[in-house]
Scaffold this motif. Sequence first.
Motif, PDB file in Angstrom:
ATOM      1  N   PHE A   1       0.825  -1.200   0.000  1.00 44.49           N
ATOM      2  CA  PHE A   1       0.000   0.000   0.000  1.00 44.49           C
ATOM      3  C   PHE A   1       0.858   1.247   0.000  1.00 44.49           C
ATOM      4  N   GLU A   2       0.217   2.296  -0.377  1.00 39.36           N
ATOM      5  CA  GLU A   2       0.883   3.590  -0.414  1.00 39.36           C
ATOM      6  C   GLU A   2       0.056   4.545   0.447  1.00 39.36           C
ATOM      7  N   THR A   3       0.724   5.254   1.263  1.00 40.90           N
ATOM      8  CA  THR A   3       0.038   6.228   2.115  1.00 40.90           C
ATOM      9  C   THR A   3       0.256   7.614   1.525  1.00 40.90           C
ATOM     10  N   ILE A   4      -0.838   8.292   1.302  1.00 35.68           N
ATOM     11  CA  ILE A   4      -0.767   9.641   0.749  1.00 35.68           C
ATOM     12  C   ILE A   4      -1.264  10.605   1.828  1.00 35.68           C
ATOM     13  N   VAL A   5      -0.408  11.479   2.216  1.00 38.43           N
ATOM     14  CA  VAL A   5      -0.738  12.444   3.262  1.00 38.43           C
ATOM     15  C   VAL A   5      -0.902  13.813   2.605  1.00 38.43           C
TER      16      VAL A   5
ATOM     17  N   ILE B   1      -5.428  11.662   5.255  1.00 40.77           N
ATOM     18  CA  ILE B   1      -4.473  10.567   5.021  1.00 40.77           C
ATOM     19  C   ILE B   1      -5.227   9.521   4.199  1.00 40.77           C
ATOM     20  N   GLU B   2      -4.656   9.141   3.075  1.00 45.47           N
ATOM     21  CA  GLU B   2      -5.307   8.182   2.200  1.00 45.47           C
ATOM     22  C   GLU B   2      -4.379   6.985   2.030  1.00 45.47           C
ATOM     23  N   VAL B   3      -4.966   5.787   2.072  1.00 46.53           N
ATOM     24  CA  VAL B   3      -4.191   4.555   1.869  1.00 46.53           C
ATOM     25  C   VAL B   3      -4.709   3.901   0.590  1.00 46.53           C
ATOM     26  N   GLU B   4      -3.789   3.580  -0.315  1.00 44.41           N
ATOM     27  CA  GLU B   4      -4.167   2.940  -1.576  1.00 44.41           C
ATOM     28  C   GLU B   4      -3.470   1.578  -1.683  1.00 44.41           C
ATOM     29  N   SER B   5      -4.239   0.574  -2.076  1.00 41.88           N
ATOM     30  CA  SER B   5      -3.665  -0.741  -2.404  1.00 41.88           C
ATOM     31  C   SER B   5      -4.642  -1.462  -3.331  1.00 41.88           C
TER      32      SER B   5
END
Length: 120
Positions: A91-95, A100-104
């Motif tokens: 996953f990638e955490t976008i702040v 805060i967004e988590v993408e996977s």
Amino acid sequence: MDKERLEDIKENSLFGIGHRTMTKENFNWIVSTVEEQQKEIEMYKNLVAKGTERRVEDNKEWFGAQSVLVEENARLRKALEFYADGNNYEFETIVSDCDIEVESKILEDTGEKARQALKE
């Protein structure tokens, strides 16, 4: 009874020069017996042919069912491979300023591939 009659014909038929003689009754009996046996042989041939046709139909059904199962197996395997692939859990955490967004891939899929595979 038939064996006895046949034995009687063998033993009691008269032999002439180059030919045999027998009563008309015995001759007719032999002819009718052979005709009955020919009918029985035809009946058995037809039964065998029908049995063979049925086995062919059974095999077609079996291979058809097997083909469906092979396709289903491939579809389910593909879905399982997606969930088994460890890279899809990365996953990638976008702040951003206020979020805060988590993408996977797994989170995005939310089980859709599994539902589709089971639905088809």
